[in-house]
Design an enzyme around this catalytic site. Structure first.
Site, PDB file in Angstrom:
ATOM      1  N   TYR A 164       1.717  -5.388  25.377  1.00 37.37           N
ATOM      2  CA  TYR A 164       0.710  -4.304  25.290  1.00 37.37           C
ATOM      3  C   TYR A 164       1.395  -2.965  24.994  1.00 37.37           C
ATOM      4  O   TYR A 164       0.799  -2.070  24.397  1.00 37.37           O
ATOM      5  CB  TYR A 164      -0.083  -4.254  26.597  1.00 37.37           C
ATOM      6  CG  TYR A 164      -1.473  -3.675  26.456  1.00 37.37           C
ATOM      7  CD1 TYR A 164      -2.345  -4.107  25.473  1.00 37.37           C
ATOM      8  CD2 TYR A 164      -1.918  -2.683  27.331  1.00 37.37           C
ATOM      9  CE1 TYR A 164      -3.626  -3.585  25.363  1.00 37.37           C
ATOM     10  CE2 TYR A 164      -3.197  -2.160  27.232  1.00 37.37           C
ATOM     11  CZ  TYR A 164      -4.041  -2.617  26.242  1.00 37.37           C
ATOM     12  OH  TYR A 164      -5.302  -2.088  26.140  1.00 37.37           O
ATOM     13  N   LYS A 171      -3.383   3.744  27.472  1.00 39.40           N
ATOM     14  CA  LYS A 171      -4.426   3.503  28.479  1.00 39.40           C
ATOM     15  C   LYS A 171      -4.144   4.300  29.754  1.00 39.40           C
ATOM     16  O   LYS A 171      -5.072   4.775  30.411  1.00 39.40           O
ATOM     17  CB  LYS A 171      -4.554   2.012  28.804  1.00 39.40           C
ATOM     18  CG  LYS A 171      -5.219   1.193  27.701  1.00 39.40           C
ATOM     19  CD  LYS A 171      -6.644   1.649  27.394  1.00 39.40           C
ATOM     20  CE  LYS A 171      -7.376   0.714  26.457  1.00 39.40           C
ATOM     21  NZ  LYS A 171      -8.597   1.327  25.875  1.00 39.40           N
TER      22      LYS A 171
HETATM   23  N1  LIG Z   1     -10.740  -6.836  24.283  1.00 38.59           N
HETATM   24  C1  LIG Z   1     -10.118  -6.645  25.454  1.00 38.59           C
HETATM   25  O1  LIG Z   1      -9.473  -7.551  25.996  1.00 38.59           O
HETATM   26  C2  LIG Z   1     -10.236  -5.313  26.144  1.00 38.59           C
HETATM   27  C3  LIG Z   1      -9.992  -5.228  27.516  1.00 38.59           C
HETATM   28  C4  LIG Z   1     -10.078  -3.984  28.150  1.00 38.59           C
HETATM   29  C5  LIG Z   1     -10.406  -2.866  27.409  1.00 38.59           C
HETATM   30  N2  LIG Z   1     -10.632  -2.976  26.063  1.00 38.59           N
HETATM   31  C6  LIG Z   1     -10.969  -1.765  25.321  1.00 38.59           C
HETATM   32  O2  LIG Z   1     -12.310  -1.851  24.861  1.00 38.59           O
HETATM   33  C7  LIG Z   1     -12.462  -0.947  23.782  1.00 38.59           C
HETATM   34  C8  LIG Z   1     -13.208  -1.653  22.657  1.00 38.59           C
HETATM   35  O3  LIG Z   1     -12.378  -2.657  22.098  1.00 38.59           O
HETATM   36  P1  LIG Z   1     -12.860  -4.141  21.795  1.00 38.59           P
HETATM   37  O4  LIG Z   1     -11.985  -5.039  22.575  1.00 38.59           O
HETATM   38  O5  LIG Z   1     -14.331  -4.248  21.921  1.00 38.59           O
HETATM   39  O6  LIG Z   1     -12.401  -4.349  20.277  1.00 38.59           O
HETATM   40  P2  LIG Z   1     -13.055  -3.934  18.878  1.00 38.59           P
HETATM   41  O7  LIG Z   1     -11.982  -4.156  17.866  1.00 38.59           O
HETATM   42  O8  LIG Z   1     -14.333  -4.647  18.676  1.00 38.59           O
HETATM   43  O9  LIG Z   1     -13.347  -2.384  19.071  1.00 38.59           O
HETATM   44  C9  LIG Z   1     -12.380  -1.370  18.874  1.00 38.59           C
HETATM   45  C10 LIG Z   1     -13.113  -0.263  18.146  1.00 38.59           C
HETATM   46  O10 LIG Z   1     -12.293   0.905  18.002  1.00 38.59           O
HETATM   47  C11 LIG Z   1     -12.692   1.485  16.772  1.00 38.59           C
HETATM   48  N3  LIG Z   1     -11.726   2.468  16.312  1.00 38.59           N
HETATM   49  C12 LIG Z   1     -10.387   2.284  16.096  1.00 38.59           C
HETATM   50  N4  LIG Z   1      -9.856   3.446  15.645  1.00 38.59           N
HETATM   51  C13 LIG Z   1     -10.872   4.354  15.579  1.00 38.59           C
HETATM   52  C14 LIG Z   1     -10.962   5.722  15.189  1.00 38.59           C
HETATM   53  N5  LIG Z   1      -9.893   6.398  14.748  1.00 38.59           N
HETATM   54  N6  LIG Z   1     -12.167   6.339  15.280  1.00 38.59           N
HETATM   55  C15 LIG Z   1     -13.265   5.681  15.730  1.00 38.59           C
HETATM   56  N7  LIG Z   1     -13.248   4.396  16.112  1.00 38.59           N
HETATM   57  C16 LIG Z   1     -12.060   3.743  16.027  1.00 38.59           C
HETATM   58  C17 LIG Z   1     -12.830   0.285  15.843  1.00 38.59           C
HETATM   59  O11 LIG Z   1     -13.578   0.609  14.673  1.00 38.59           O
HETATM   60  C18 LIG Z   1     -13.562  -0.689  16.741  1.00 38.59           C
HETATM   61  O12 LIG Z   1     -14.964  -0.520  16.632  1.00 38.59           O
HETATM   62  C19 LIG Z   1     -11.051  -0.464  23.414  1.00 38.59           C
HETATM   63  O13 LIG Z   1     -10.820   0.786  24.025  1.00 38.59           O
HETATM   64  C20 LIG Z   1     -10.181  -1.525  24.044  1.00 38.59           C
HETATM   65  O14 LIG Z   1      -8.869  -1.053  24.316  1.00 38.59           O
HETATM   66  C21 LIG Z   1     -10.575  -4.178  25.414  1.00 38.59           C
END
Ligand SMILES: NC(=O)c1ccc[n+]([C@@H]2O[C@H](COP(=O)([O-])OP(=O)(O)OC[C@H]3O[C@@H](n4cnc5c(N)ncnc54)[C@H](O)[C@@H]3O)[C@@H](O)[C@H]2O)c1
Length: 265
Positions: A164, A171
């Site tokens: 990570y 984060k």
């Molecule tokens: N998937 C996991 O295991 C997990 C766990 C905990 C937290 N998260 C967090 O959840 C959030 C959403 O991620 P996800 O897992 O749904 O994946 P995802 O890929 O579906 O979503 C990530 C989003 O970030 C957007 N993005 C990236 N750069 C950007 C920018 N410059 N401006 C605007 N938007 C931008 C992308 O277009 C996408 O819609 C993130 O913050 C991720 O770190 C994910």
């Protein structure tokens, strides 16, 4: 606080009458997609933002119960941020809540390159994944005159995870940023909280080399168990935090991880 009775909430949904901005929808596995779906089921009126592949986001938005408008937002683009409030106000007359579901780190910042990642790539990760919570919140402040709720998505930054790397550092920055925002926006009656979710199979997760190592940890250790293909628990927690049901909670991190954060090895 709303004076709507408990019985009315049950009929109308806990986001009835709420106007919510949802960022971060990319595919139908995006956590934001499921937050949008549950929010609409709970009565919210939504505006979505999409980054880059807008036609894809528009197509995914059509799968929601009520397809909402989709606005373009690169959260690192000052011009996009400056025009955001006026573009949103073409669709709703204010906002009661904002979901920040945005994370990005270059490949060089992930997957075991921690000691050799350049500052430029670290800066990109920090800008898109941590500073952006502040950028987004301040961009929509003019629309939140009556207070409201900002919710972001976190992955537990209290320990170092395999692969990570600088996303973990970003984060940690996001967690701190949420606390400072909570401090500074409290007097405007705006709450700022994070949902720290366990691993979920999304596009963002697929970009992390070795993500499957997390999956094993969760399935073996989470007291409640954990499904990497079920975003519903994280989505419901976001919706709860966007609602009036956490009126005195801010600067908080709610773990939606099957309880893994609470147990040792
Ligand atoms: N998937 C996991 O295991 C997990 C766990 C905990 C937290 N998260 C967090 O959840 C959030 C959403 O991620 P996800 O897992 O749904 O994946 P995802 O890929 O579906 O979503 C990530 C989003 O970030 C957007 N993005 C990236 N750069 C950007 C920018 N410059 N401006 C605007 N938007 C931008 C992308 O277009 C996408 O819609 C993130 O913050 C991720 O770190 C994910």
């Amino acid at each position: 606080m709303s004076d709507i009775s408990y019985e009315s909430w049950l009929v109308m949904g806990i986001l009835s009458g709420k106007r919510i901005l949802v960022t971060g929808v990319l595919t139908n596995s995006s956590i934001a997609f499921h937050v949008a779906r549950v929010a609409q089921e709970e009565g919210a009126t939504l505006v979505l933002t999409g980054f880059g592949r807008l036609s894809l986001v528009e197509r995914i938005a059509k799968r929601l119960p009520e397809p909402p408008p989709v606005l373009e937002l690169d959260v690192t683009d000052a011009a996009h941020l400056e025009s955001l409030a006026s573009r949103i106000s073409e669709h709703v007359d204010g906002l009661d809540g904002v979901l920040h579901a945005i994370g990005f780190a270059p490949q060089t910042a992930l997957g075991g390159n921690f000691l050799s990642t350049s500052w430029e790539d670290v800066a990109t990760a920090m800008h898109a994944s941590a500073y952006s919570l502040k950028s987004l919140a301040t961009a929509v402040l003019p629309l939140m005159a009556d207070g409201g709720s900002v919710v972001g998505l976190d992955f537990d930054a209290s320990v170092a995870w395999p692969g990570y790397d600088w996303m973990g550092v970003a984060k940690a920055g996001l967690e701190s940023c949420a606390r400072y925002l909570a401090r500074d926006l409290g007097e405007r009656r705006i709450r700022v909280n994070l949902v720290s979710a366990g691993p979920l199979r999304t596009m963002a997760a697929k970009s992390i080399p070795g993500f499957e190592k997390f999956e094993g940890v969760w399935s073996q250790r989470a007291p409640l168990g954990w499904s990497i293909t079920d975003p519903e628990p994280a989505a419901r927690a976001c919706v709860a935090l966007l609602s009036d049901w956490f009126p005195a909670t801010t600067g908080e991190i709610v773990h939606v991880d099957g309880g893994l954060h609470a147990v040792g090895a």
